[in-house]
Design an enzyme around this catalytic site. Structure first.
Site, PDB file in Angstrom:
ATOM      1  CB  VAL A   1      23.594  24.444  21.835  1.00  0.00           C
ATOM      2  CG1 VAL A   1      23.147  23.803  20.529  1.00  0.00           C
ATOM      3  CG2 VAL A   1      24.374  25.731  21.543  1.00  0.00           C
TER       4      VAL A   1
ATOM      5  CG  ASP B   1      37.398  30.474  18.633  1.00  0.00           C
ATOM      6  OD1 ASP B   1      38.548  30.101  18.966  1.00  0.00           O
ATOM      7  OD2 ASP B   1      36.432  30.438  19.401  1.00  0.00           O
TER       8      ASP B   1
ATOM      9  N   GLY C   1      28.092  27.560  25.686  1.00  0.00           N
ATOM     10  CA  GLY C   1      29.308  28.352  25.514  1.00  0.00           C
ATOM     11  C   GLY C   1      29.148  29.635  26.292  1.00  0.00           C
TER      12      GLY C   1
ATOM     13  CG  LEU D   1      22.296  19.118  21.493  1.00  0.00           C
ATOM     14  CD1 LEU D   1      22.083  19.715  20.109  1.00  0.00           C
ATOM     15  CD2 LEU D   1      22.598  17.626  21.397  1.00  0.00           C
TER      16      LEU D   1
HETATM   17  P1  ATP Z   1      31.589  29.941  22.568  1.00  0.00           P
HETATM   18  O1  ATP Z   1      31.810  30.384  23.966  1.00  0.00           O
HETATM   19  O2  ATP Z   1      32.443  28.753  22.215  1.00  0.00           O
HETATM   20  O3  ATP Z   1      31.620  31.025  21.532  1.00  0.00           O
HETATM   21  P2  ATP Z   1      28.793  29.734  21.938  1.00  0.00           P
HETATM   22  O4  ATP Z   1      27.879  30.202  23.018  1.00  0.00           O
HETATM   23  O5  ATP Z   1      28.984  30.617  20.748  1.00  0.00           O
HETATM   24  O6  ATP Z   1      30.126  29.308  22.574  1.00  0.00           O
HETATM   25  P3  ATP Z   1      28.700  27.330  20.329  1.00  0.00           P
HETATM   26  O7  ATP Z   1      30.160  27.122  20.423  1.00  0.00           O
HETATM   27  O8  ATP Z   1      28.133  27.679  19.004  1.00  0.00           O
HETATM   28  O9  ATP Z   1      28.197  28.360  21.447  1.00  0.00           O
HETATM   29  O10 ATP Z   1      27.930  26.033  20.850  1.00  0.00           O
HETATM   30  C1  ATP Z   1      28.138  25.538  22.154  1.00  0.00           C
HETATM   31  C2  ATP Z   1      28.170  24.025  22.126  1.00  0.00           C
HETATM   32  O11 ATP Z   1      26.898  23.522  21.706  1.00  0.00           O
HETATM   33  C3  ATP Z   1      29.170  23.436  21.141  1.00  0.00           C
HETATM   34  O12 ATP Z   1      30.447  23.332  21.694  1.00  0.00           O
HETATM   35  C4  ATP Z   1      28.522  22.081  20.846  1.00  0.00           C
HETATM   36  O13 ATP Z   1      28.809  21.175  21.893  1.00  0.00           O
HETATM   37  C5  ATP Z   1      27.042  22.380  20.884  1.00  0.00           C
HETATM   38  N1  ATP Z   1      26.533  22.676  19.536  1.00  0.00           N
HETATM   39  C6  ATP Z   1      26.620  23.850  18.875  1.00  0.00           C
HETATM   40  N2  ATP Z   1      26.064  23.789  17.652  1.00  0.00           N
HETATM   41  C7  ATP Z   1      25.605  22.530  17.515  1.00  0.00           C
HETATM   42  C8  ATP Z   1      24.923  21.809  16.456  1.00  0.00           C
HETATM   43  N3  ATP Z   1      24.627  22.412  15.301  1.00  0.00           N
HETATM   44  N4  ATP Z   1      24.602  20.520  16.663  1.00  0.00           N
HETATM   45  C9  ATP Z   1      24.913  19.921  17.844  1.00  0.00           C
HETATM   46  N5  ATP Z   1      25.551  20.524  18.865  1.00  0.00           N
HETATM   47  C10 ATP Z   1      25.893  21.810  18.722  1.00  0.00           C
END
Ligand code: ATP
Ligand code: MG
Ligand code: MG
Length: 431
Positions: free
Chosen positions: A35, A153, A30, A27
């Site tokens: 994800v 953020d 980050g 999906l």
């Molecule tokens: P960041 O570098 O932004 O902190 P991260 O590793 O913490 O990234 P998230 O931002 O939580 O990750 O999630 C990464 C991506 O995954 C999101 O931008 C979104 O596209 C997808 N995603 C996250 N949570 C969900 C969800 N609950 N349902 C569908 N897609 C999701």
């Protein structure tokens, strides 16, 4: 990043938590995680989003922090209607790169950033923007007012659309059949495995495309199949995600928070921050939804830094920063002289949100005035003067009758004249 301490490599059909969740499709990703859309074999009524954290200790630590915050969020909102993503489960998963903390989240759709892109960076209709703003403010009011949490953020990428259709509740209509296992064989490749892998990927992509189309045609949005067109007649709802950087207001984590373009002036100047920093980011996000462009896109240049350009852009749009504020932060001396003038960027071209909306974005005068009236207070240089999310929810702009701009005549009982700043707006009374 797919090495020791980094991401866990996932292939479609991989299972997690002793076979409970099966990966269907990537999906997103980050800095901290990848994800995945996963099928929950135990509830069998739910697809979930599986956030698989990188394994190194600092990432595990960050995941624990995020899980703690998401748990508090879920505990305080049993009916799950506060427009914040829900954590449903979490567990550890061991792989070749180490042990990964995994979060099982409710499955949401595309981000507002993608929505903006799908609209070809032209901005959404104001009625759409209003709906989205109400959702985000509901979330912020809950986080700030009830829990005492700062998101830190907030930006279009971290706000995801909700889907009204759960594919597995109605697999026939959604066209989604879950992939339940991966084929046997050497996971490191070989021609046969590669071609099976390719077929699985194609199948997953087709299934997700089908869900998107169904959702769009049935009035739920979620993932966006086609630009612009897919929003017709759809009630837009969304949820705030990514609590990796969130903190309790009485325990601020980092000095530098927020993504550059959404960063509040008190963060740049290091004057201390709290809930109002989220309100600043929210206003920047609302502006971007309505115009398709970032409110502030600073760049460093010859003889000045990105921070200084940012402060200059803020003042050009919002007026001169009061001297007390400009000179009051730990980093003020880097940018401002003692009169509160920028040291290296001397000539500013002052404007206003109102004029920018009319001149650059071709808003009708009344729309521009009303929207600027909503945004302006949240962009006060003095954080204490910014309205809270709860106060913003009461703002007349959010309750402007949708048909007002079509000049539709409403019965006197449901419409009232309300004074908003300089204009008289007709707003529909909420019962
Ligand atoms: P960041 O570098 O932004 O902190 P991260 O590793 O913490 O990234 P998230 O931002 O939580 O990750 O999630 C990464 C991506 O995954 C999101 O931008 C979104 O596209 C997808 N995603 C996250 N949570 C969900 C969800 N609950 N349902 C569908 N897609 C999701
Ligand atoms: Mg993110
Ligand atoms: Mg994160």
């Amino acid at each position: 990043s797919y090495r020791k301490g980094g991401y866990h490599a996932v292939r479609i059909g991989d299972s997690f938590a002793a076979g409970r969740y099966i990966a269907q499709q990537k999906l997103g990703w980050g800095q901290f995680s990848t994800v995945w859309l996963a099928y929950d074999t135990q509830s069998s009524v739910n697809y979930v989003a599986l956030k698989i954290q990188k394994s190194a200790p600092q990432f595990a630590q960050a995941a624990l922090h995020e899980i703690e915050i998401l748990s508090a969020i879920a505990a305080g909102d049993p009916s799950n209607n506060k427009s914040v993503v829900r954590l449903v489960d979490h567990f550890k998963h061991s792989g070749p790169n180490g042990q990964h903390l995994c979060m099982v989240l409710e499955f949401l759709g595309d981000s507002l950033l993608r929505l903006i892109k799908y609209n070809r960076y032209k901005g959404l209709e104001l009625n759409r923007v209003r709906e989205i703003c109400k959702c985000i403010l509901t979330a912020l009011d809950y986080l700030h007012g009830t829990l005492g949490l700062i998101h830190t953020d907030l930006k279009p990428e971290n706000i995801l659309l909700c889907s009204t259709i759960n594919p597995s509740k109605d697999p026939v209509r959604s066209g989604m059949t879950p992939i339940l296992e991966r084929p046997e064989g050497n996971p490191n490749g070989g021609v046969i495995i590669n071609s099976i892998e390719k077929r699985l990927k194609q199948r997953a992509r087709r299934a997700v495309a089908r869900i998107s189309e169904r959702r769009a045609s049935m009035g739920g949005v979620g993932m966006l199949p086609k630009p612009a067109r897919c929003l017709d007649g759809i009630d837009l709802r969304c949820k705030v995600v990514d609590f990796g950087n969130a903190c309790w207001a009485d325990r601020p984590i980092a000095e530098e928070i927020q993504t550059r373009q959404y960063r509040a002036p008190e963060v740049i100047l290091q004057s201390g921050y709290s809930f109002p920093a989220d309100m600043w980011s929210f206003a920047c996000t609302a502006f971007e939804l309505a115009t398709g462009e970032m409110m502030f896109a600073p760049k460093g240049g010859q003889g000045f830094s990105e921070d200084e350009d940012h402060l200059a852009l803020m003042m050009e749009l919002l007026g001169k920063m009061p001297r007390k504020i400009a000179t009051g932060g730990a980093r003020s001396k880097d940018y401002f002289d003692r009169y509160g003038d920028l040291k290296r960027i001397r000539r500013l071209k002052y404007g206003s949100i109102d004029r920018l909306l009319v001149d650059k974005y071709k808003f009708p005068d009344a729309d521009a005035r009303e929207f600027a009236n909503f945004l302006g207070p949240m962009l006060d240089f003095e954080p204490e003067k910014r309205p809270t999310a709860k106060q913003c929810l009461q703002h007349p702009w959010l309750n402007i009758d949708n048909q007002m701009h079509d000049n539709e005549v409403k019965s006197e009982s449901s419409v009232e004249k309300v004074n908003v700043g300089m204009t008289n707006l007709q707003i529909k009374l909420r019962k």
